[in-house]
Scaffold this motif. Structure first.
Motif, PDB file in Angstrom:
ATOM      1  N   GLY A 260       0.780  -1.219   0.000  1.00 12.85           N
ATOM      2  CA  GLY A 260       0.000   0.000   0.000  1.00 12.85           C
ATOM      3  C   GLY A 260       0.816   1.276   0.000  1.00 12.85           C
ATOM      4  O   GLY A 260       0.288   2.359  -0.266  1.00 12.85           O
ATOM      5  N   TRP A 261       2.104   1.175   0.314  1.00 10.51           N
ATOM      6  CA  TRP A 261       2.967   2.347   0.384  1.00 10.51           C
ATOM      7  C   TRP A 261       3.992   2.374  -0.750  1.00 10.51           C
ATOM      8  O   TRP A 261       4.498   3.434  -1.099  1.00 10.51           O
ATOM      9  N   ARG A 328      -0.641  -8.256   4.245  1.00  9.29           N
ATOM     10  CA  ARG A 328      -0.110  -6.926   4.502  1.00  9.29           C
ATOM     11  C   ARG A 328       1.176  -7.033   5.332  1.00  9.29           C
ATOM     12  O   ARG A 328       1.428  -8.025   6.001  1.00  9.29           O
ATOM     13  N   GLN A 357      -0.453  -3.932  10.136  1.00 11.36           N
ATOM     14  CA  GLN A 357      -1.017  -3.081   9.095  1.00 11.36           C
ATOM     15  C   GLN A 357      -2.489  -3.393   8.866  1.00 11.36           C
ATOM     16  O   GLN A 357      -2.891  -4.550   8.738  1.00 11.36           O
ATOM     17  N   ASN A 361      -3.982   0.633   5.202  1.00 10.62           N
ATOM     18  CA  ASN A 361      -2.511   0.745   5.163  1.00 10.62           C
ATOM     19  C   ASN A 361      -1.907   1.444   6.381  1.00 10.62           C
ATOM     20  O   ASN A 361      -0.680   1.543   6.495  1.00 10.62           O
TER      21      ASN A 361
END
Length: 397
Positions: A260-261, A328, A357, A361
């Motif tokens: 997500g990052w 995640r 996480q 996110n």
């Protein structure tokens, strides 16, 4: 039948009394040692009842009187040095010290408005004492001179000088504790004792376990605020003002890819011990792209579990792993926190924190889970933590 004489009875009484006295002495000694040992063990063992018992004998049991402001005074050449010491009076009495001009007039740092410098006596090459001074720079004709000046700190440079309580360079760490007790702040190689804005800082060699420098800070915080200088900014320091109170731990900061990052930099920091009563850990995500350098901080992680009333010594390990198999990236952190100090240095124990996480996110902590990990001793290595968490059912949605 032989009758015992009076002398025999007298000798027998003395013998019984002697044995009884020795026995009572041994019992009292044993009880005192047992009580002291139990107290030290209780204070230092943390989560591990049998981990620190081998160090109990090295703990110095001392109960010195509380610090007073007079404990931060010293005497040099029959002159009392304290927070009110007049720098101009020192210069009038003793001059600037041999080697002042050749040592760039004692210069330490400056910014055009203030200069930080030192007076060293009797000379700059082999001083007995150093006075750190902050002076406002003024123009006198065409010459820059020291204007209003005050004493920032004093440093004892050899064993000829002693503190008010008798500590000198070369003394053992055990003697420090006997004279001053437990310090306000402990780091590896440094002990700090504070009272009403005054600070006694004792540096010791971690190999010889002896004091190698003693300094007293009288107006350090004031001088730092007044002198906003590039000399106090590390070239590689974090430029974002949000991280100003923290020191980046480069050894535990990593470029990584998080769900997500994308590609980011995970930053481990410790709060500057000179500005806070406790050294605390804090973690951030930064943009890993110079194009967006003006907005470097992406995310600030929640409070680290290990900060809970503890003084962090160092960040020991970081792992990025999907702990609960939800696709995640979770983060495990192990730090060492300080439990006390003995005659051989600081004592530490590990403490673990975990960030799970979520779907959006962001990250959360599960205090009860982490508390169990630390209380059961599954926090010594990353593998210990990962194996323990892998056996739990964890859903953070």
């Amino acid at each position: 039948m032989h009758k015992p004489s009076y002398c025999y009875f007298i000798m027998l009484i003395f013998l019984v009394l002697g044995v009884t006295a020795c026995s009572l002495s041994d019992i009292n000694t044993y009880n005192n040692e047992k009580t002291a040992t139990a107290k030290v063990k209780q204070e230092s063992m943390g989560y591990y009842p049998d981990k620190r018992t081998d160090k109990v004998k090295n703990i110095v049991s001392a109960d010195p009187k509380p610090l007073q402001e007079e404990d931060f005074e010293i005497s040099y050449q029959l002159h009392k040095i304290d927070k009110k010491t007049d720098i101009k009076e020192l210069i009038y009495k003793w001059g600037y010290g041999e080697g002042y001009d050749s040592s760039n007039r004692g210069y330490i740092s400056g910014n055009g408005t203030y200069r930080r410098w030192n007076l060293s006596y009797p000379n700059y090459e082999n001083p007995e004492i150093r006075f750190v001074v902050l002076s406002k720079i003024e123009l006198e004709g065409e010459e820059l001179v020291d204007g209003e000046s005050y004493l920032v700190a004093v440093s004892l440079e050899n064993s000829k000088l002693k503190t008010k309580r008798g500590l000198k360079i070369g003394d053992t760490l055990g003697k420090v504790l006997q004279l001053y007790g437990q310090p306000s702040i402990i780091t590896n190689g440094s002990l700090l004792y504070s009272k009403n804005g005054l600070h006694l800082r004792i540096l010791w060699d971690t190999k010889s376990e002896k004091v190698n420098n003693i300094s007293i800070e009288y107006n350090m915080e004031k001088s730092i605020k007044q002198q906003r200088s590039a000399d106090y900014v590390d070239e590689d320091a974090q430029p974002d003002p949000d991280l100003e109170p923290f020191t980046i731990q480069e050894g535990q900061s990593f470029t990584t890819i998080l769900s997500g990052w994308g590609k980011v930099r995970f930053v481990s920091t410790l709060k500057d011990e000179e500005k806070n009563n406790l050294i605390q850990a804090k973690f951030f995500l930064e943009v890993n792209n110079q194009k967006y350098v003006d907005n470097k901080i992406l995310y600030e992680f929640p409070e680290f579990y290990g900060n809970n009333g503890r003084m962090i010594d160092k960040i020991k390990a970081v792992s990025f792993k999907d702990l609960n198999q939800d696709g995640r990236t979770d983060i495990v952190i192990i730090a060492d926190y300080i439990t006390g100090v003995n005659a051989h240095g600081i004592e530490t124990l590990p403490v673990t924190g975990i960030y799970f996480q979520k779907k959006d996110n962001t990250y959360i902590t599960l205090p009860e889970l982490v508390k169990n990990i630390n209380q059961t001793g599954h926090n010594r290595t990353l593998q210990n933590v990962i194996q323990y968490v892998g056996k739990q059912r964890i859903d953070v949605n």
